[in-house]
Design an enzyme around this catalytic site. Structure first.
Site, PDB file in Angstrom:
ATOM      1  N   PHE A 182     -46.074  -6.646  28.770  1.00  5.51           N
ATOM      2  CA  PHE A 182     -45.165  -5.979  29.711  1.00  5.51           C
ATOM      3  C   PHE A 182     -44.086  -6.949  30.163  1.00  5.51           C
ATOM      4  O   PHE A 182     -44.216  -8.172  30.037  1.00  5.51           O
ATOM      5  CB  PHE A 182     -45.940  -5.436  30.916  1.00  5.51           C
ATOM      6  CG  PHE A 182     -46.568  -6.517  31.756  1.00  5.51           C
ATOM      7  CD1 PHE A 182     -47.822  -7.004  31.451  1.00  5.51           C
ATOM      8  CD2 PHE A 182     -45.887  -7.050  32.834  1.00  5.51           C
ATOM      9  CE1 PHE A 182     -48.401  -8.018  32.213  1.00  5.51           C
ATOM     10  CE2 PHE A 182     -46.454  -8.054  33.609  1.00  5.51           C
ATOM     11  CZ  PHE A 182     -47.714  -8.537  33.295  1.00  5.51           C
ATOM     12  N   CYS A 183     -43.003  -6.381  30.684  1.00  2.50           N
ATOM     13  CA  CYS A 183     -41.909  -7.154  31.268  1.00  2.50           C
ATOM     14  C   CYS A 183     -41.217  -6.273  32.303  1.00  2.50           C
ATOM     15  O   CYS A 183     -41.685  -5.165  32.584  1.00  2.50           O
ATOM     16  CB  CYS A 183     -40.927  -7.614  30.190  1.00  2.50           C
ATOM     17  SG  CYS A 183     -40.192  -6.237  29.300  1.00  2.50           S
ATOM     18  N   THR A 184     -40.108  -6.722  32.860  1.00  2.00           N
ATOM     19  CA  THR A 184     -39.472  -6.018  33.977  1.00  2.00           C
ATOM     20  C   THR A 184     -39.047  -4.593  33.615  1.00  2.00           C
ATOM     21  O   THR A 184     -39.410  -3.635  34.288  1.00  2.00           O
ATOM     22  CB  THR A 184     -38.238  -6.798  34.470  1.00  2.00           C
ATOM     23  OG1 THR A 184     -38.597  -8.176  34.608  1.00  2.00           O
ATOM     24  CG2 THR A 184     -37.748  -6.264  35.798  1.00  2.00           C
ATOM     25  N   CYS A 238     -40.527  -7.146  26.379  1.00  7.73           N
ATOM     26  CA  CYS A 238     -41.864  -6.995  25.805  1.00  7.73           C
ATOM     27  C   CYS A 238     -41.807  -6.201  24.504  1.00  7.73           C
ATOM     28  O   CYS A 238     -42.666  -6.362  23.635  1.00  7.73           O
ATOM     29  CB  CYS A 238     -42.851  -6.408  26.804  1.00  7.73           C
ATOM     30  SG  CYS A 238     -42.370  -4.869  27.544  1.00  7.73           S
ATOM     31  N   ILE A 247     -42.314  -2.854  34.190  1.00  6.62           N
ATOM     32  CA  ILE A 247     -42.951  -2.901  35.511  1.00  6.62           C
ATOM     33  C   ILE A 247     -42.244  -1.942  36.478  1.00  6.62           C
ATOM     34  O   ILE A 247     -42.879  -1.269  37.288  1.00  6.62           O
ATOM     35  CB  ILE A 247     -42.884  -4.334  36.086  1.00  6.62           C
ATOM     36  CG1 ILE A 247     -43.596  -5.319  35.162  1.00  6.62           C
ATOM     37  CG2 ILE A 247     -43.476  -4.390  37.483  1.00  6.62           C
ATOM     38  CD1 ILE A 247     -43.136  -6.760  35.340  1.00  6.62           C
TER      39      ILE A 247
END
Ligand SMILES: [Zn+2]
Length: 175
Positions: free
Chosen positions: A49-51, A56, A78
Site C-alpha cells: 500500500f501507499c498514499t 504501490c 491509504i
C-alpha cells in the site's frame, strides 16, 4: 505479508498494524531493499500500500516482474481506505502524511496534528513541537544533528524574515 511502500518519514507518523517498513529515503531504494529481503517473503502472499495507490502499483508490478506469483495492492491507497473504512473497523494507526497544506489526515480524512519542519521537510507532531530540539523553521528532533551551524544561521534568518512578513501582513490587515 504487508509492505508499506512509502518513505520512512511518512511511515513514521502512521501505518497499518503489522506492516513492514522498508525504511526507505525514497522509492528508488525499493529494488535494493527487495533484493536484500526477498527470502523473508518466500512462499508468502504479498500485499502493498501507499498514499494514493500509485507507488504501490509500481512496486507490485516490480515484484511480479521479479517472479513473485501473487501481489496485491490497496486500490485507491491509504486515503481511500481512511475515507471508506469506519474507525472502529480500521487497522490504520496514527496519521497519514499527505503532500499538501494539510500535512497529515486521519480517519475520515479529518485534519491531522502534524506540521512540516521547514529545515528538513519532515512532519512534526505535537510531541515533536514540544521537544527542546524543536525550533520553528530551524530544527526538529529528527534533524537536529543533520545541519551545520551555517545552515542553522541561514534557517534562523529565513525564519526572522517570515516573522517580519507575517507582522507586516497583520499590520496591513489592521489598517
Ligand atoms: Zn526537521
Amino acid at each position: 505479508m504487508v509492505i508499506d511502500t512509502r518513505n520512512d518519514y511518512e511511515v513514521s507518523i502512521g501505518t497499518f498494524a503489522g506492516a513492514i517498513n522498508p525504511e526507505m529515503a525514497g522509492f528508488r531504494a525499493f529494488p535494493g531493499w527487495w533484493a536484500q529481503n526477498r527470502d523473508r517473503f518466500q512462499g508468502k502472499r504479498v500485499a502493498m500500500f501507499c498514499t494514493g495507490g500509485i507507488r504501490c502499483e509500481k512496486a507490485s508490478n516490480y515484484l511480479l516482474g521479479q517472479g513473485v506469483p501473487e501481489v496485491l495492492h490497496l486500490k485507491g491507497g491509504i486515503l481511500n481506505y481512511l475515507e471508506q473504512v469506519p474507525r472502529a473497523q480500521s487497522r490504520w494507526q496514527g496519521e497519514c502524511f499527505v503532500f499538501d497544506n494539510r500535512v497529515a489526515v486521519g480517519h475520515g480524512l479529518a485534519p491531522g496534528t502534524h506540521t512540516i519542519c521547514h529545515a528538513c521537510g519532515r512532519p512534526v507532531g505535537p510531541e515533536g513541537r514540544a521537544h527542546p530540539d524543536h525550533a520553528e523553521g530551524i530544527s526538529c528532533p529528527a534533524c537536529i544533528g543533520e545541519f551545520t551551524e551555517a545552515d542553522r544561521a541561514r534557517f534562523a534568518e529565513r525564519q526572522r524574515q517570515i516573522r517580519l512578513a507575517r507582522a507586516r501582513g497583520t499590520a496591513h490587515l489592521a489598517e
